[in-house]
Write an enzyme that holds these catalytic residues in place. Structure first.
Site, short mmCIF file in Angstrom:
data_model
loop_
_atom_site.label_atom_id
_atom_site.label_comp_id
_atom_site.label_asym_id
_atom_site.label_seq_id
_atom_site.Cartn_x
_atom_site.Cartn_y
_atom_site.Cartn_z
N ARG A 116 -6.54 -4.92 -11.95
CA ARG A 116 -5.25 -5.89 -11.60
C ARG A 116 -4.85 -5.79 -12.95
NH1 ARG A 116 -2.92 -9.16 -7.84
NH2 ARG A 116 -3.57 -7.63 -6.24
N LYS A 147 0.83 -1.52 0.12
CA LYS A 147 -0.16 -0.18 -0.14
C LYS A 147 0.63 1.34 -0.04
CE LYS A 147 -3.99 -2.39 1.68
NZ LYS A 147 -4.05 -3.58 1.51
N ARG A 190 -16.07 -3.35 -2.03
CA ARG A 190 -14.59 -3.91 -2.45
C ARG A 190 -15.35 -4.78 -3.82
NH1 ARG A 190 -13.49 -7.18 3.27
NH2 ARG A 190 -16.07 -7.10 2.65
N ASP A 237 -2.08 -2.38 -8.97
CA ASP A 237 -4.06 -2.28 -8.86
C ASP A 237 -4.49 -0.54 -8.98
OD1 ASP A 237 -4.23 -4.90 -8.14
OD2 ASP A 237 -4.69 -4.20 -5.42
N LYS A 241 -8.48 1.78 5.16
CA LYS A 241 -8.12 1.20 5.30
C LYS A 241 -6.40 1.12 6.26
CE LYS A 241 -6.82 1.44 1.03
NZ LYS A 241 -6.28 1.51 -0.57
N GLU A 272 -2.45 0.34 -5.25
CA GLU A 272 -1.39 -0.85 -4.80
C GLU A 272 -0.70 -0.99 -5.15
OE1 GLU A 272 -2.93 -4.17 -2.44
OE2 GLU A 272 -4.31 -3.29 -1.60
N ASN A 304 1.50 -4.42 -6.42
CA ASN A 304 1.56 -5.83 -5.21
C ASN A 304 2.64 -6.07 -6.00
OD1 ASN A 304 -1.38 -6.43 -3.83
ND2 ASN A 304 -1.78 -5.02 -5.89
N ARG A 361 -12.12 -6.46 -11.33
CA ARG A 361 -12.70 -7.41 -9.98
C ARG A 361 -14.11 -5.72 -9.81
NH1 ARG A 361 -7.24 -7.74 -7.08
NH2 ARG A 361 -7.80 -5.71 -7.31
#
Length: 315
Positions: free
Chosen positions: A210, A125, A233, A273, A160, A281, A283, A225
Site C-alpha cells: 500500500r 479496481k 491474499r 496497491d 476477483k 488497485e 484506492n 501486506r
C-alpha cells in the site's frame, strides 16, 4: 478550522489502527474542531441546503472511552471548513447516493475531500486500466469464454469481483485450470456481473504494498501486506502481516506518475496497491495504513495529511 468526518459509526473504530481516528487526533492536536456523522445522517430537503445531524467530538486520550460528544442540531455541510469523506467500502448504492448529496453540498460552497464526483469516477479496481503501462495483463469482462481464453494465454491467473473489499472473493487458478468453470460462474453470476482477471504476480509472497499518495506526493514508505501460511491474499483483513518499508524505485515511479494526475482531479488522498512492479488497485474511498506506517518508521503520515488538507483549503 472546523472539520466534519463522514465515516462509519464511531463505536466501530479500532483506534489502535484506525486511519480516520489518526486524522482526527492530529487535527485536534493542532487546535481544529472536529465533528462526525454517518452517511445516513445526511438530509437534503428541496429548496434547502444539505444538512446532517452531527456529533461534535473531543478526543479523550482514553483507549477505551476515546471520545466525548455533544449532540448538535441539524447543521448545514457548507458551514464546515472541510468535509472528509471516510466511509469504508463497499461502494454500494447508498455510498453512491451519499456522493450525490455531498456534491450538492459542494455546489452550496462546501469543500469535500476526496471530491464526490471523483470518487464516483474512480472505481478502485477499474481505475488501474487508465494506467496500463503499470499493470500486469488484465481483463475486464462478463464473458466466460473470454476468461477461458485469458487463462489459456497466461496459465496462472487471479479472478476477483469488481466490488470486493479486503480481499473478499479473490481466487487463484493455476495452469491446470482446476475449478475454473465453477469460479467463473460464482463470480460473474452466469454472465450477469462483470469481473476482473489478471495474470498472477508471484511477487505477492513479498507483499501487497500500500503506497499512500497525499496531495499528489507519495509517503516515502509503503506498508507491504504479506500473505501468511497458504493464503494467497495479503490484505490485512485476510490475515496478512503489515511490514513498513521504503519505497522502491518502481514504487516511486508509479506514485510520482499517478499522484499529480489524481490530485488534479480532486483526490487529496489515494492508496495505490502494488505487487512487485505492478499496480493492482487505486484506492480512493477510505485508504488506510496511516498508523502502521507511522509506528514502524516514525514518519508522521497523519501530519502530512492534515498539512495537505490545510493547504488545499487555502487554494
Amino acid at each position: 478550522m472546523n472539520i466534519l468526518f463522514v465515516a462509519d459509526p464511531l463505536s466501530t473504530f479500532k483506534i489502535y489502527k484506525d486511519t480516520t481516528f489518526s486524522m482526527m487526533r492530529e487535527a485536534q492536536r493542532r487546535g481544529h474542531r472536529i465533528a462526525a456523522c454517518e452517511p445516513c445522517d445526511l438530509v437534503w430537503r428541496s429548496g434547502a441546503p444539505v444538512v446532517a445531524t452531527v456529533r461534535e467530538i473531543t478526543l479523550s486520550g482514553d483507549a477505551h472511552d476515546w471520545f466525548r460528544e455533544d449532540a448538535a442540531p441539524l447543521k448545514a455541510l457548507k458551514d464546515f471548513d472541510a468535509i472528509v469523506m471516510r466511509k469504508d467500502p463497499p461502494f454500494d448504492s447508498e455510498y453512491f447516493y451519499a456522493t450525490h448529496l455531498l456534491e450538492q453540498a459542494e455546489r452550496e460552497g462546501a469543500r469535500v475531500f476526496n471530491q464526490p464526483r471523483t470518487l464516483r469516477d474512480h472505481p478502485e479496481k477499474l481505475a488501474i486500466m487508465e494506467f496500463a503501462q503499470y499493470v500486469s495483463p488484465t481483463l475486464v469482462t462478463r464473458s466466460a469464454d473470454e476468461v477461458r481464453r485469458f487463462h489459456a494465454e497466461h496459465g496462472d491467473i487471479i479472478l476477483k469481483p469488481l466490488d470486493g473489499m479486503g480481499g473478499m472473493g479473490i481466487f487463484r487458478v493455476r495452469a491446470d485450470g482446476l475449478n475454473l468453470g465453477s469460479i467463473i460462474e460464482t463470480l460473474n453470476k452466469d454472465g450477469a456481473e462483470t469481473i476482473m482477471v489478471q495474470r498472477f504476480v508471484p511477487e505477492i509472497t513479498q507483499g501487497d504494498k500500500r503506497i499512500l499518495v497525499i496531495g499528489g506526493q507519495p509517503v516515502p514508505y509503503s506498508l507491504a501486506r504479506i500473505p501468511q501460511g497458504s493464503e494467497v491474499r495479503g490484505n490485512l483483513a485476510a490475515g496478512g502481516k503489515g511490514v513498513a518499508q521504503p519505497l522502491t524505485a518502481k514504487d516511486r515511479e508509479i506514485a510520482e506518475a499517478l499522484g499529480p494526475v489524481l490530485a488534479a482531479r480532486g483526490l487529496l488522498l489515494v492508496g495505490l496497491d502494488v505487487i512487485g512492479d505492478c499496480l493492482t488497485e487505486v484506492n480512493v474511498t477510505s485508504p488506510t495504513c496511516f498508523q502502521e506506517i507511522t509506528e514502524q518508521t516514525g514518519f508522521d503520515v497523519p501530519a502530512m495529511f492534515i498539512d495537505a488538507l490545510e493547504q488545499a483549503l487555502k487554494a
